[in-house]
Design a protein around this motif. Structure first.
Motif, PDB file in Angstrom:
ATOM      1  N   PHE A   1       0.831  -1.203   0.000  1.00 49.35           N
ATOM      2  CA  PHE A   1       0.000   0.000   0.000  1.00 49.35           C
ATOM      3  C   PHE A   1       0.865   1.252   0.000  1.00 49.35           C
ATOM      4  O   PHE A   1       1.993   1.248   0.517  1.00 49.35           O
ATOM      5  N   PHE A   2       0.312   2.324  -0.550  1.00 49.78           N
ATOM      6  CA  PHE A   2       1.007   3.612  -0.576  1.00 49.78           C
ATOM      7  C   PHE A   2      -0.036   4.723  -0.587  1.00 49.78           C
ATOM      8  O   PHE A   2      -1.189   4.521  -1.009  1.00 49.78           O
ATOM      9  N   VAL A   3       0.353   5.886  -0.093  1.00 52.70           N
ATOM     10  CA  VAL A   3      -0.563   7.024  -0.023  1.00 52.70           C
ATOM     11  C   VAL A   3      -0.565   7.751  -1.358  1.00 52.70           C
ATOM     12  O   VAL A   3       0.487   8.158  -1.858  1.00 52.70           O
ATOM     13  N   VAL A   4      -1.752   7.891  -1.917  1.00 53.32           N
ATOM     14  CA  VAL A   4      -1.929   8.632  -3.162  1.00 53.32           C
ATOM     15  C   VAL A   4      -2.242  10.092  -2.861  1.00 53.32           C
ATOM     16  O   VAL A   4      -1.730  11.016  -3.504  1.00 53.32           O
ATOM     17  N   GLU A   5      -3.055  10.305  -1.846  1.00 60.62           N
ATOM     18  CA  GLU A   5      -3.482  11.662  -1.480  1.00 60.62           C
ATOM     19  C   GLU A   5      -3.830  11.673   0.007  1.00 60.62           C
ATOM     20  O   GLU A   5      -4.409  10.718   0.526  1.00 60.62           O
ATOM     21  N   GLU A   6      -3.509  12.774   0.665  1.00 61.96           N
ATOM     22  CA  GLU A   6      -3.857  12.918   2.074  1.00 61.96           C
ATOM     23  C   GLU A   6      -4.244  14.369   2.352  1.00 61.96           C
ATOM     24  O   GLU A   6      -3.459  15.284   2.134  1.00 61.96           O
ATOM     25  N   THR A   7      -5.472  14.558   2.816  1.00 63.19           N
ATOM     26  CA  THR A   7      -5.956  15.880   3.197  1.00 63.19           C
ATOM     27  C   THR A   7      -6.667  15.759   4.541  1.00 63.19           C
ATOM     28  O   THR A   7      -6.769  14.658   5.106  1.00 63.19           O
ATOM     29  N   GLU A   8      -7.200  16.862   5.025  1.00 62.65           N
ATOM     30  CA  GLU A   8      -7.950  16.818   6.271  1.00 62.65           C
ATOM     31  C   GLU A   8      -9.251  16.032   6.114  1.00 62.65           C
ATOM     32  O   GLU A   8      -9.806  15.557   7.097  1.00 62.65           O
ATOM     33  N   ASP A   9      -9.706  15.922   4.874  1.00 65.56           N
ATOM     34  CA  ASP A   9     -10.986  15.272   4.636  1.00 65.56           C
ATOM     35  C   ASP A   9     -10.878  13.787   4.287  1.00 65.56           C
ATOM     36  O   ASP A   9     -11.831  13.028   4.509  1.00 65.56           O
ATOM     37  N   ARG A  10      -9.752  13.394   3.732  1.00 66.31           N
ATOM     38  CA  ARG A  10      -9.667  11.999   3.315  1.00 66.31           C
ATOM     39  C   ARG A  10      -8.221  11.556   3.105  1.00 66.31           C
ATOM     40  O   ARG A  10      -7.314  12.372   2.931  1.00 66.31           O
ATOM     41  N   ILE A  11      -8.053  10.227   3.116  1.00 62.70           N
ATOM     42  CA  ILE A  11      -6.772   9.583   2.794  1.00 62.70           C
ATOM     43  C   ILE A  11      -7.059   8.596   1.665  1.00 62.70           C
ATOM     44  O   ILE A  11      -7.926   7.725   1.799  1.00 62.70           O
ATOM     45  N   VAL A  12      -6.362   8.778   0.570  1.00 65.45           N
ATOM     46  CA  VAL A  12      -6.533   7.873  -0.572  1.00 65.45           C
ATOM     47  C   VAL A  12      -5.288   6.995  -0.674  1.00 65.45           C
ATOM     48  O   VAL A  12      -4.161   7.496  -0.700  1.00 65.45           O
ATOM     49  N   LEU A  13      -5.509   5.694  -0.725  1.00 65.92           N
ATOM     50  CA  LEU A  13      -4.394   4.753  -0.784  1.00 65.92           C
ATOM     51  C   LEU A  13      -4.495   3.864  -2.008  1.00 65.92           C
ATOM     52  O   LEU A  13      -5.599   3.500  -2.446  1.00 65.92           O
ATOM     53  N   GLY A  14      -3.355   3.511  -2.569  1.00 68.41           N
ATOM     54  CA  GLY A  14      -3.273   2.523  -3.631  1.00 68.41           C
ATOM     55  C   GLY A  14      -2.575   1.281  -3.106  1.00 68.41           C
ATOM     56  O   GLY A  14      -1.957   1.302  -2.042  1.00 68.41           O
ATOM     57  N   ASN A  15      -2.687   0.209  -3.854  1.00 69.27           N
ATOM     58  CA  ASN A  15      -2.040  -1.039  -3.443  1.00 69.27           C
ATOM     59  C   ASN A  15      -1.676  -1.866  -4.658  1.00 69.27           C
ATOM     60  O   ASN A  15      -2.504  -2.079  -5.551  1.00 69.27           O
ATOM     61  N   ARG A  16      -0.435  -2.360  -4.674  1.00 74.07           N
ATOM     62  CA  ARG A  16       0.049  -3.144  -5.814  1.00 74.07           C
ATOM     63  C   ARG A  16       0.128  -4.641  -5.517  1.00 74.07           C
ATOM     64  O   ARG A  16       0.380  -5.425  -6.433  1.00 74.07           O
ATOM     65  N   ALA A  17      -0.032  -5.035  -4.267  1.00 79.15           N
ATOM     66  CA  ALA A  17       0.089  -6.457  -3.916  1.00 79.15           C
ATOM     67  C   ALA A  17      -0.813  -6.769  -2.733  1.00 79.15           C
ATOM     68  O   ALA A  17      -0.711  -6.136  -1.683  1.00 79.15           O
ATOM     69  N   CYS A  18      -1.682  -7.762  -2.897  1.00 76.84           N
ATOM     70  CA  CYS A  18      -2.586  -8.151  -1.814  1.00 76.84           C
ATOM     71  C   CYS A  18      -1.883  -9.122  -0.869  1.00 76.84           C
ATOM     72  O   CYS A  18      -1.174 -10.029  -1.328  1.00 76.84           O
ATOM     73  N   PRO A  19      -2.066  -8.969   0.438  1.00 79.09           N
ATOM     74  CA  PRO A  19      -1.486  -9.928   1.386  1.00 79.09           C
ATOM     75  C   PRO A  19      -1.946 -11.375   1.150  1.00 79.09           C
ATOM     76  O   PRO A  19      -1.239 -12.311   1.502  1.00 79.09           O
ATOM     77  N   PHE A  20      -3.124 -11.539   0.552  1.00 75.37           N
ATOM     78  CA  PHE A  20      -3.615 -12.885   0.249  1.00 75.37           C
ATOM     79  C   PHE A  20      -3.036 -13.426  -1.056  1.00 75.37           C
ATOM     80  O   PHE A  20      -3.269 -14.578  -1.407  1.00 75.37           O
ATOM     81  N   GLY A  21      -2.278 -12.595  -1.773  1.00 76.77           N
ATOM     82  CA  GLY A  21      -1.708 -13.024  -3.040  1.00 76.77           C
ATOM     83  C   GLY A  21      -2.793 -13.339  -4.051  1.00 76.77           C
ATOM     84  O   GLY A  21      -3.886 -12.741  -4.047  1.00 76.77           O
ATOM     85  N   GLU A  22      -2.527 -14.300  -4.935  1.00 77.35           N
ATOM     86  CA  GLU A  22      -3.491 -14.659  -5.968  1.00 77.35           C
ATOM     87  C   GLU A  22      -4.721 -15.348  -5.398  1.00 77.35           C
ATOM     88  O   GLU A  22      -5.750 -15.473  -6.077  1.00 77.35           O
ATOM     89  N   LEU A  23      -4.659 -15.773  -4.130  1.00 78.65           N
ATOM     90  CA  LEU A  23      -5.791 -16.464  -3.521  1.00 78.65           C
ATOM     91  C   LEU A  23      -6.968 -15.535  -3.248  1.00 78.65           C
ATOM     92  O   LEU A  23      -8.057 -15.995  -2.896  1.00 78.65           O
ATOM     93  N   VAL A  24      -6.780 -14.230  -3.394  1.00 79.41           N
ATOM     94  CA  VAL A  24      -7.872 -13.282  -3.186  1.00 79.41           C
ATOM     95  C   VAL A  24      -8.778 -13.182  -4.404  1.00 79.41           C
ATOM     96  O   VAL A  24      -9.918 -12.719  -4.306  1.00 79.41           O
ATOM     97  N   LEU A  25      -8.293 -13.631  -5.576  1.00 77.21           N
ATOM     98  CA  LEU A  25      -9.081 -13.509  -6.799  1.00 77.21           C
ATOM     99  C   LEU A  25     -10.404 -14.262  -6.670  1.00 77.21           C
ATOM    100  O   LEU A  25     -10.441 -15.425  -6.264  1.00 77.21           O
ATOM    101  N   GLY A  26     -11.477 -13.577  -6.971  1.00 73.70           N
ATOM    102  CA  GLY A  26     -12.789 -14.189  -6.862  1.00 73.70           C
ATOM    103  C   GLY A  26     -13.338 -14.238  -5.449  1.00 73.70           C
ATOM    104  O   GLY A  26     -14.385 -14.848  -5.208  1.00 73.70           O
ATOM    105  N   ARG A  27     -12.653 -13.605  -4.515  1.00 78.29           N
ATOM    106  CA  ARG A  27     -13.112 -13.581  -3.120  1.00 78.29           C
ATOM    107  C   ARG A  27     -13.204 -12.133  -2.628  1.00 78.29           C
ATOM    108  O   ARG A  27     -12.516 -11.724  -1.703  1.00 78.29           O
ATOM    109  N   PRO A  28     -14.082 -11.316  -3.213  1.00 76.36           N
ATOM    110  CA  PRO A  28     -14.183  -9.909  -2.802  1.00 76.36           C
ATOM    111  C   PRO A  28     -14.603  -9.722  -1.351  1.00 76.36           C
ATOM    112  O   PRO A  28     -14.337  -8.656  -0.763  1.00 76.36           O
TER     113      PRO A  28
END
Length: 246
Positions: A157-184
């Protein structure tokens, strides 16, 4: 017989490992005690007239077959099995989430996992507060904690934007790895951990999962709103500090 193979009799436990046939016969002649039966030992007396294992087998009425070398036989412990604690636990959660999704539906499954995520968020929040020796985390600390906790469990995860109103984060790798696919439904762990930590320290959090790897996106995009909106926003889950909830 091919040079370099190991051979074994079907009537006697004789092994000739890694030697050409003629050399194997010479070895057998040098070590007559490897033959247990009297009739087999008698054959050794006639070995000077043979020069190959095939001749030896014919003379002594012994059939030869390739024997498997112990070095080439994998053991259970050394076998290439894709199993260790991390993979086991991630697959366990995947199967649990999948079963819930199939039995009660995605929305209800997400609700069950949300309860677990909230408990995890409370625990993780307490760990960071103790580590930083503070009663409450600041907004900057909350932002840093959200990224750090995911890093510790192999997210990216990484911070894309941070203000007093919100924090927007992106993520390039899920802790569950490929096992998260199809499991929203597993994404509710992120929503509830983030929401719980932000709300307990800042009073309120509204979490929107704009994009998720679980749904096939290349990256995740998570928006943590820090102030409630006058109009209900679709896809936003709201969290409140526990002592403010009533």
């Amino acid at each position: 017989m091919k040079a370099g193979q190991a051979y074994k009799t079907e009537r006697n436990a004789i092994y000739f490992k890694g030697t050409p046939p003629a050399a194997a016969v010479t070895m057998a002649r040098s070590f007559p005690t490897i033959l247990a039966k009297q009739s087999s030992r008698a054959c050794l007396a006639r070995l000077p007239v043979v020069s190959t294992l095939s001749d030896f087998g014919t003379l002594c009425s012994i059939r030869w077959r390739p024997a498997v070398s112990a070095a080439s036989t994998p053991t259970v412990e050394a076998g290439e099995v894709g199993l260790e604690r991390d993979i086991f636990l991630r697959r366990l959660l995947r199967e649990l989430a999948g079963t819930l999704q199939d039995v009660v539906g995605l929305e209800e499954a997400s609700g069950y996992i949300s309860v677990v995520g909230a408990a995890m968020g409370e625990h993780i929040d307490g760990e960071y507060r103790r580590a930083l020796a503070v009663d409450r985390l600041s907004r900057e600390q909350v932002s840093t904690v959200l990224v750090d906790l995911k890093r510790r469990i192999q997210g990216d995860f990484f911070v894309v934007e941070e203000t007093e109103d919100r924090i927007v984060l992106g993520n390039r790798a899920c802790p569950f790895g490929e096992l998260v696919l199809g499991r929203p439904s597993l994404c509710m762990m992120t929503s509830n951990v983030f929401g719980s930590i932000a709300a307990q320290n800042l009073g309120y959090a509204g979490v929107a999962l704009s994009q998720t790897i679980a749904q096939g996106h290349p990256e995740c995009r998570v928006v943590v709103h820090l102030r409630p909106s006058e109009n209900a926003e679709p896809g936003v889950r709201e969290y409140f500090r526990r002592d403010d909830a009533g």
